[in-house]
Motif scaffolding. Structure first.
Motif, short mmCIF file in Angstrom:
data_model
loop_
_atom_site.label_atom_id
_atom_site.label_comp_id
_atom_site.label_asym_id
_atom_site.label_seq_id
_atom_site.Cartn_x
_atom_site.Cartn_y
_atom_site.Cartn_z
N ARG A 63 0.52 -1.51 0.10
CA ARG A 63 -0.01 0.36 0.30
C ARG A 63 0.54 1.05 0.15
O ARG A 63 1.81 1.78 1.36
CB ARG A 63 -1.67 0.46 1.23
N ASP A 64 0.74 2.10 -0.85
CA ASP A 64 1.33 3.19 -1.32
C ASP A 64 0.99 4.47 -0.51
O ASP A 64 -0.16 4.76 -1.81
CB ASP A 64 2.13 3.25 -2.80
N HIS A 65 0.62 5.30 0.57
CA HIS A 65 -0.13 6.28 0.80
C HIS A 65 0.73 7.53 0.83
O HIS A 65 1.49 8.63 1.14
CB HIS A 65 -0.36 6.28 2.16
N GLY A 66 1.93 7.45 -0.59
CA GLY A 66 1.92 9.05 -0.91
C GLY A 66 2.94 9.42 -0.50
O GLY A 66 2.58 10.66 0.76
N LEU A 70 4.42 7.76 2.11
CA LEU A 70 4.95 6.54 3.27
C LEU A 70 4.48 4.93 2.36
O LEU A 70 3.39 4.59 1.44
CB LEU A 70 3.51 6.44 4.23
N GLN A 112 3.02 -6.22 9.86
CA GLN A 112 2.75 -4.79 8.66
C GLN A 112 4.81 -4.18 9.10
O GLN A 112 4.65 -3.80 10.06
CB GLN A 112 1.74 -3.64 9.23
N ASP A 143 9.47 5.35 4.57
CA ASP A 143 9.24 6.56 4.62
C ASP A 143 10.67 6.82 3.64
O ASP A 143 11.15 6.37 3.98
CB ASP A 143 8.89 7.84 5.54
#
Length: 616
Positions: free
Chosen positions: A31-34, A36, A49, A53
């Motif tokens: 999962r790429d959270h911009g 992170l 998990q 960063d």
């Protein structure tokens, strides 16, 4: 630190915060959270998990990983923000900040996804079984299977049994299915066989004085596949005991299986009392020798109510010898809509339909139709009491046989307003199986089945012989090695009346166990086979080891075998046995992953002295 991991992916929790750890596993989800990057790292034990960063020295490397890559990471354990805690997994309170990564094995484009619950064709799942087995559901099923087998072994040892291994390469011995033959290189033109079961070997152990034997035994049968049966091989909890009666075998295996179902049944109710039902009664009441007793429906013979009745089809049928009419009660099924659905079921089974009666409150419409008056007049008659209200029988059969007969049927079946009954007739063997399936469908559709229960019953008193209706010849209907009830004396009468000390255990519509008290006396064995047309020489030729051994002081003995695959299938709540077998065959008995069966090389055939004849 260990080369690959300091912990598994299920080990870490809040107590590990601040530690430097090493984990290895497969990339379950990215999962790429911009800025992170979160990765769910999975191994056999669980999921952790991990995250990074741009400050992570390996952030660029982590951006390259894809689903199902196998990686090793080093990092620091950090506590998750309270709002981000995932209470559904043991590691849900922490995450690991990645400081280093090593790609242990890249994954090509995936033919099926491991993450999620997507459905894939069976052909894809079996060809890429190594990927299919990574899925969470399959990991749980295979772990369950291993745990069940371990539990069985422990329980058998606790009962004083010892585990012994029997041969895998042996002689061909017909036991109800086709053998897998193995050509002999050292004896050209002759063949070994893979054992259908360790039957003869375990009996020979009893003759040898080993008293209590068990084995988690592989068995090989060339059979047509079914949802609850493998077409090639399966495993069974196989056991045999000396100096025992039928009840002794029941008393031995019941606590073992009860314990297994209580341990792994997920809290579902496990019957503590196991009813003993004769084979004859099982066929009558349930239309099956492996009845699902969670369904309360019990079929009954109702021939007397149709003999000489106005329903000509059944009345004439009953004039033929050996015929009868059976009723399948349907509590709460008393509507024309449901009866029509069951008629469609009967037609799908190749029948013209099923006769039915349903009971309802008497209505003005039905009174008007019966008396040939208007509905308003009928309403007035009902209100005044000139026409008695209450219950009435409806349906074509009710009209043909009249109120007295329908009322007698209702009372016999214990039915009331809102209930129905369906009827099948003929020679029982011709319609019993359809009646049994109808019972199952009725129970399912009407919600009568207690799904939160394991219901067991011993099916006993199997007939040893049957008569072929076309040839009139007597042959074995069930296990020929069972001791006849009554011994030699029983074989002097009508063969069709001879019952054996043979038994099956049914659970929720499946046969889980089969066994018998064995025929250990040569003179009774020869007589039993003689009745079925097998001479002494043929018996000695086909079963020489047993016959020979029984002449040297054979003890009374018996046992059974419980199907491991089916037991796990029930415990896992799966409908297909392939969901609980590590590497199963497909419906055509093919291993799509290993490409079996395969063509032998010319050198192999020459060495074995074999030639393959092409099939047209």
């Amino acid at each position: 630190m260990h080369a690959y991991r300091s912990h598994t992916c299920a080990d870490l929790n809040k107590s590990n915060v601040g530690e430097t750890v090493r984990l290895s596993g497969w990339v379950h989800r990215v999962r790429d959270h911009g800025g992170l990057l979160f990765i769910d790292l999975r191994d056999h034990y669980g999921i952790t998990q991990v995250m990074a960063d741009p400050d992570s020295p390996v952030f660029a490397d982590l951006e390259k990983v894809r689903s199902e890559w196998c990686i090793r990471i080093d990092g620091n354990v950090m506590a998750r923000d309270e709002s981000l805690v995932n209470a559904s997994i043991p590691t849900g309170e922490i995450e690991v900040f990645v400081r280093d990564i090593e790609v242990l094995g890249q994954a090509a484009e995936l033919p099926l996804m491991v993450f999620g619950d997507q459905e894939y064709p069976e052909e894809t799942r079996l060809k890429y079984r190594f990927l299919d087995l990574r899925r969470d559901a399959m990991q749980k099923n295979m772990t369950l299977r291993s745990d069940v087998v371990t539990s069985m072994r422990k329980r058998m040892w606790d009962k004083g049994f010892r585990e012994y291994q029997t041969p895998i390469i042996t002689a061909s011995s017909p036991e109800g299915a086709r053998d897998f033959l193995v050509p002999s290189r050292q004896h050209p033109g002759q063949f070994y066989a893979l054992p259908q079961a360790p039957q003869q070997f375990k009996q020979l152990m009893m003759v040898a004085g080993y008293d209590k034997y068990f084995q988690i035994a592989p068995c090989f049968r060339d059979e047509d596949p079914r949802a609850d049966r493998s077409p090639t091989d399966f495993y069974q909890l196989d056991l045999e005991m000396s100096f025992v009666s039928q009840q002794d075998v029941f008393d031995t295996i019941q606590p073992v299986l009860t314990g297994v179902f209580e341990e792994f049944g997920g809290g579902r109710k496990v019957d503590q009392t196991w009813e003993q039902i004769s084979y004859k009664d099982a066929a009558l009441w349930y239309g099956s020798d492996k009845p699902d007793l969670r369904n309360p429906i019990k079929m009954q013979v109702v021939s007397e109510h149709f003999a000489g009745s106005g329903f000509a089809i059944f009345a004439k049928l009953l004039e033929q010898e050996g015929t009868e009419i059976r009723a399948v009660p349907a509590p709460t099924g008393g509507s024309r809509k449901f009866c029509d659905r069951m008629n469609k079921f009967a037609q799908s089974e190749g029948l013209p339909g099923m006769g039915y009666i349903f009971w309802r409150e008497k209505t003005a419409d039905s009174v008007a139709q019966e008396l040939g008056i208007k509905v308003k007049e009928a309403q007035a008659l009902l209100k005044s009491g000139e026409v008695e209200g209450g219950m009435e029988a409806a349906g074509p059969l009710a009209k043909n046989i009249g109120p007295e007969r329908t009322e007698a049927i209702r009372q016999q079946l214990g039915l009331s307003v809102g209930d129905a009954a369906f009827f099948l007739g003929g020679k029982p063997k011709a319609f019993e199986s359809v009646a049994g399936r109808a019972r199952n469908v009725i129970g399912e559709e009407l919600g009568l089945i207690d799904k939160d229960r394991f219901a067991f019953a011993w099916i006993v008193d199997f007939p040893i012989y049957e008569r072929d209706e076309e040839t009139g010849k007597i042959d074995f209907e069930h296990n020929p090695f069972s001791m006849p009830q009554g011994g030699m004396d029983a074989l002097d009468g009508d063969p069709l009346d001879v019952l054996g000390y043979q038994y099956d255990l049914a659970c929720n519509g499946y046969e889980l166990v089969s066994g018998a008290i064995r025929n250990h006396k040569p003179e009774i064995m020869f007589k039993a086979f003689e009745i079925a047309g097998y001479g002494k020489d043929e018996v000695e030729n086909r079963f020489g080891a047993l016959v020979n051994a029984f002449q040297y002081g054979a003890p009374p003995h018996g046992g059974c075998a419980a199907g491991v695959d089916r037991i796990v299938m029930l415990l896992a709540d799966e409908a297909n046995i392939r969901e609980v077998v590590m590497f199963p065959m497909n419906q055509r008995a093919e291993d799509l992953m290993m490409n079996a069966p395969s063509d032998p090389t010319p050198d192999q055939l020459m060495e074995l002295g074999l030639r393959v004849i092409p099939q047209d």
